[in-house]
Design a protein around this motif. Sequence first.
Motif, PDB file in Angstrom:
ATOM      1  N   ALA A 150       0.848  -1.188   0.000  1.00 19.78           N
ATOM      2  CA  ALA A 150       0.000   0.000   0.000  1.00 19.78           C
ATOM      3  C   ALA A 150       0.885   1.240   0.000  1.00 19.78           C
ATOM      4  O   ALA A 150       1.899   1.289   0.705  1.00 19.78           O
ATOM      5  CB  ALA A 150      -0.911   0.013   1.226  1.00 19.78           C
ATOM      6  N   LEU A 151       0.509   2.231  -0.770  1.00 18.13           N
ATOM      7  CA  LEU A 151       1.204   3.510  -0.793  1.00 18.13           C
ATOM      8  C   LEU A 151       0.261   4.562  -0.239  1.00 18.13           C
ATOM      9  O   LEU A 151      -0.873   4.697  -0.695  1.00 18.13           O
ATOM     10  CB  LEU A 151       1.667   3.871  -2.207  1.00 18.13           C
ATOM     11  CG  LEU A 151       2.509   5.141  -2.364  1.00 18.13           C
ATOM     12  CD1 LEU A 151       3.523   4.986  -3.498  1.00 18.13           C
ATOM     13  CD2 LEU A 151       1.660   6.400  -2.594  1.00 18.13           C
ATOM     14  N   ILE A 152       0.740   5.305   0.765  1.00 15.70           N
ATOM     15  CA  ILE A 152      -0.097   6.294   1.447  1.00 15.70           C
ATOM     16  C   ILE A 152       0.583   7.650   1.375  1.00 15.70           C
ATOM     17  O   ILE A 152       1.743   7.795   1.786  1.00 15.70           O
ATOM     18  CB  ILE A 152      -0.318   5.925   2.935  1.00 15.70           C
ATOM     19  CG1 ILE A 152      -0.867   4.506   3.058  1.00 15.70           C
ATOM     20  CG2 ILE A 152      -1.235   6.934   3.607  1.00 15.70           C
ATOM     21  CD1 ILE A 152       0.108   3.524   3.623  1.00 15.70           C
ATOM     22  N   THR A 153      -0.113   8.662   0.865  1.00 16.67           N
ATOM     23  CA  THR A 153       0.425  10.021   0.874  1.00 16.67           C
ATOM     24  C   THR A 153      -0.039  10.732   2.145  1.00 16.67           C
ATOM     25  O   THR A 153      -1.074  10.408   2.719  1.00 16.67           O
ATOM     26  CB  THR A 153      -0.017  10.824  -0.361  1.00 16.67           C
ATOM     27  OG1 THR A 153      -1.423  11.097  -0.298  1.00 16.67           O
ATOM     28  CG2 THR A 153       0.294  10.063  -1.641  1.00 16.67           C
ATOM     29  N   GLY A 154       0.757  11.707   2.571  1.00 19.35           N
ATOM     30  CA  GLY A 154       0.442  12.373   3.829  1.00 19.35           C
ATOM     31  C   GLY A 154       0.472  11.396   4.986  1.00 19.35           C
ATOM     32  O   GLY A 154      -0.392  11.403   5.861  1.00 19.35           O
ATOM     33  N   ALA A 155       1.506  10.557   5.019  1.00 15.18           N
ATOM     34  CA  ALA A 155       1.508   9.373   5.885  1.00 15.18           C
ATOM     35  C   ALA A 155       2.104   9.590   7.261  1.00 15.18           C
ATOM     36  O   ALA A 155       2.151   8.658   8.057  1.00 15.18           O
ATOM     37  CB  ALA A 155       2.269   8.235   5.188  1.00 15.18           C
ATOM     38  N   THR A 156       2.552  10.798   7.580  1.00 15.03           N
ATOM     39  CA  THR A 156       3.261  10.984   8.844  1.00 15.03           C
ATOM     40  C   THR A 156       2.355  11.387  10.000  1.00 15.03           C
ATOM     41  O   THR A 156       2.792  11.395  11.155  1.00 15.03           O
ATOM     42  CB  THR A 156       4.369  12.046   8.705  1.00 15.03           C
ATOM     43  OG1 THR A 156       3.783  13.275   8.218  1.00 15.03           O
ATOM     44  CG2 THR A 156       5.448  11.574   7.756  1.00 15.03           C
ATOM     45  N   ALA A 157       1.109  11.739   9.732  1.00 14.10           N
ATOM     46  CA  ALA A 157       0.227  12.197  10.811  1.00 14.10           C
ATOM     47  C   ALA A 157      -1.225  11.957  10.423  1.00 14.10           C
ATOM     48  O   ALA A 157      -1.550  11.685   9.256  1.00 14.10           O
ATOM     49  CB  ALA A 157       0.456  13.687  11.103  1.00 14.10           C
ATOM     50  N   GLY A 158      -2.103  12.034  11.433  1.00  9.82           N
ATOM     51  CA  GLY A 158      -3.532  12.023  11.193  1.00  9.82           C
ATOM     52  C   GLY A 158      -4.055  10.782  10.506  1.00  9.82           C
ATOM     53  O   GLY A 158      -3.658   9.645  10.811  1.00  9.82           O
ATOM     54  N   ILE A 159      -4.946  10.980   9.553  1.00  7.48           N
ATOM     55  CA  ILE A 159      -5.593   9.869   8.861  1.00  7.48           C
ATOM     56  C   ILE A 159      -4.571   9.055   8.077  1.00  7.48           C
ATOM     57  O   ILE A 159      -4.653   7.830   8.020  1.00  7.48           O
ATOM     58  CB  ILE A 159      -6.722  10.391   7.950  1.00  7.48           C
ATOM     59  CG1 ILE A 159      -7.842  10.991   8.806  1.00  7.48           C
ATOM     60  CG2 ILE A 159      -7.271   9.276   7.069  1.00  7.48           C
ATOM     61  CD1 ILE A 159      -8.940  11.665   8.001  1.00  7.48           C
ATOM     62  N   GLY A 160      -3.590   9.715   7.460  1.00  6.52           N
ATOM     63  CA  GLY A 160      -2.573   8.990   6.712  1.00  6.52           C
ATOM     64  C   GLY A 160      -1.769   8.056   7.592  1.00  6.52           C
ATOM     65  O   GLY A 160      -1.516   6.902   7.233  1.00  6.52           O
TER      66      GLY A 160
ATOM     67  N   LEU B  50      -3.638   2.299  -3.194  1.00 10.90           N
ATOM     68  CA  LEU B  50      -3.182   3.683  -3.135  1.00 10.90           C
ATOM     69  C   LEU B  50      -4.134   4.463  -2.246  1.00 10.90           C
ATOM     70  O   LEU B  50      -5.350   4.422  -2.440  1.00 10.90           O
ATOM     71  CB  LEU B  50      -3.154   4.300  -4.540  1.00 10.90           C
ATOM     72  CG  LEU B  50      -3.043   5.827  -4.612  1.00 10.90           C
ATOM     73  CD1 LEU B  50      -1.701   6.300  -4.048  1.00 10.90           C
ATOM     74  CD2 LEU B  50      -3.224   6.305  -6.057  1.00 10.90           C
ATOM     75  N   VAL B  51      -3.589   5.175  -1.262  1.00 13.42           N
ATOM     76  CA  VAL B  51      -4.390   6.056  -0.423  1.00 13.42           C
ATOM     77  C   VAL B  51      -3.919   7.487  -0.661  1.00 13.42           C
ATOM     78  O   VAL B  51      -2.834   7.882  -0.222  1.00 13.42           O
ATOM     79  CB  VAL B  51      -4.265   5.694   1.072  1.00 13.42           C
ATOM     80  CG1 VAL B  51      -5.111   6.651   1.917  1.00 13.42           C
ATOM     81  CG2 VAL B  51      -4.681   4.249   1.313  1.00 13.42           C
ATOM     82  N   ASN B  52      -4.725   8.259  -1.373  1.00 12.28           N
ATOM     83  CA  ASN B  52      -4.437   9.669  -1.612  1.00 12.28           C
ATOM     84  C   ASN B  52      -4.999  10.475  -0.443  1.00 12.28           C
ATOM     85  O   ASN B  52      -6.179  10.852  -0.431  1.00 12.28           O
ATOM     86  CB  ASN B  52      -5.083  10.128  -2.924  1.00 12.28           C
ATOM     87  CG  ASN B  52      -4.275   9.748  -4.144  1.00 12.28           C
ATOM     88  OD1 ASN B  52      -3.066   9.944  -4.187  1.00 12.28           O
ATOM     89  ND2 ASN B  52      -4.941   9.197  -5.150  1.00 12.28           N
ATOM     90  N   ASN B  53      -4.143  10.730   0.527  1.00 11.61           N
ATOM     91  CA  ASN B  53      -4.595  11.387   1.757  1.00 11.61           C
ATOM     92  C   ASN B  53      -4.030  12.785   1.937  1.00 11.61           C
ATOM     93  O   ASN B  53      -4.592  13.587   2.680  1.00 11.61           O
ATOM     94  CB  ASN B  53      -4.198  10.524   2.961  1.00 11.61           C
ATOM     95  CG  ASN B  53      -4.334  11.268   4.261  1.00 11.61           C
ATOM     96  OD1 ASN B  53      -5.429  11.493   4.760  1.00 11.61           O
ATOM     97  ND2 ASN B  53      -3.213  11.696   4.836  1.00 11.61           N
ATOM     98  N   ALA B  54      -2.938  13.123   1.266  1.00 10.29           N
ATOM     99  CA  ALA B  54      -2.278  14.401   1.491  1.00 10.29           C
ATOM    100  C   ALA B  54      -3.236  15.563   1.262  1.00 10.29           C
ATOM    101  O   ALA B  54      -4.017  15.570   0.304  1.00 10.29           O
ATOM    102  CB  ALA B  54      -1.066  14.536   0.569  1.00 10.29           C
ATOM    103  N   GLY B  55      -3.183  16.545   2.153  1.00  8.78           N
ATOM    104  CA  GLY B  55      -4.046  17.712   2.010  1.00  8.78           C
ATOM    105  C   GLY B  55      -3.784  18.707   3.122  1.00  8.78           C
ATOM    106  O   GLY B  55      -3.067  18.432   4.078  1.00  8.78           O
ATOM    107  N   PHE B  56      -4.384  19.890   3.001  1.00  9.45           N
ATOM    108  CA  PHE B  56      -4.200  20.928   4.004  1.00  9.45           C
ATOM    109  C   PHE B  56      -5.342  21.935   3.913  1.00  9.45           C
ATOM    110  O   PHE B  56      -6.109  21.957   2.956  1.00  9.45           O
ATOM    111  CB  PHE B  56      -2.846  21.630   3.821  1.00  9.45           C
ATOM    112  CG  PHE B  56      -2.711  22.378   2.509  1.00  9.45           C
ATOM    113  CD1 PHE B  56      -2.992  23.730   2.438  1.00  9.45           C
ATOM    114  CD2 PHE B  56      -2.300  21.728   1.352  1.00  9.45           C
ATOM    115  CE1 PHE B  56      -2.868  24.428   1.232  1.00  9.45           C
ATOM    116  CE2 PHE B  56      -2.170  22.404   0.148  1.00  9.45           C
ATOM    117  CZ  PHE B  56      -2.455  23.761   0.088  1.00  9.45           C
ATOM    118  N   GLY B  57      -5.464  22.748   4.953  1.00  6.23           N
ATOM    119  CA  GLY B  57      -6.449  23.824   4.960  1.00  6.23           C
ATOM    120  C   GLY B  57      -5.759  25.168   4.847  1.00  6.23           C
ATOM    121  O   GLY B  57      -4.535  25.281   4.994  1.00  6.23           O
ATOM    122  N   LEU B  58      -6.549  26.216   4.592  1.00  5.45           N
ATOM    123  CA  LEU B  58      -6.012  27.565   4.454  1.00  5.45           C
ATOM    124  C   LEU B  58      -6.635  28.487   5.489  1.00  5.45           C
ATOM    125  O   LEU B  58      -7.819  28.354   5.812  1.00  5.45           O
ATOM    126  CB  LEU B  58      -6.288  28.113   3.047  1.00  5.45           C
ATOM    127  CG  LEU B  58      -5.533  27.431   1.904  1.00  5.45           C
ATOM    128  CD1 LEU B  58      -6.046  27.937   0.566  1.00  5.45           C
ATOM    129  CD2 LEU B  58      -4.034  27.673   2.018  1.00  5.45           C
TER     130      LEU B  58
END
Length: 257
Positions: A4-14, A83-91
Amino acid sequence: MTTALITGATAGIGAAFARRLAHDGHDVVLVARSAERLREHATELHDRHGVEASVLTADLSREEGIAAVEERLGDRARPVDLLVNNAGFGLQGRYLEVPLADELTMLRVHCEAVLRLTTAAVPVMRERRRGGVVNVASVAAFVPRGTYGASKAWVVQFTQGVARDMGGTGVRLMVLCPGFVRTEFHQRAGMDTGGVPGWMWLDADRVVDAGLRDLARGKSLSLPDPRYKALMGAAKLVPRGMLSRVSSTTGRRFGPK
């Protein structure tokens, strides 16, 4: 053993996806911007679960970052099964309070990266007649609330459309739409969430558990909690103009400081 490949994998949902998938015996490829945090997380998963945990340092707001992950997903000698496309952020700020460059960066991470990484992964999965993609969106996709909500609405529509196109190929696609989750997300965006009722907060590990159950059931959309399912059902009954006013008021109350 699958990978499995996970983006944004260092914290939170990832990070929760990485923990759960490693616990279940999957090798993992962890993708994020921070090399040090990636290595620490990978070492922990390897030591605890005995799986191969590799790291790929990539900034998905930059062309070279997206291209590096595309290359890994297209490697037929080391296929990725999930594939888990999790990377994201708020503004921090409302429309016209946020620099246009920051809005465009959000669209690149939330939309362009999801499109390109999904497109890199799916052909290899289709050739093998198995695989899955989970794109992490938000319940914000279902209410009129600025660029963040609009970008997540795109993720919902894109994922469900591709899921239909991939019917019968052995490749499953699902969009995961949680509500407020206890992660670093809001803190990083400078958002004041002190007034959010306790019942609205979700646990990242439980969100992941519910999402993976829905993926196994073949769902293309996962609302991973009965409370939010009820809220989104009720939102469909509210006139669009009223929903927009409520969303705007809620955003000012629980949004950026």
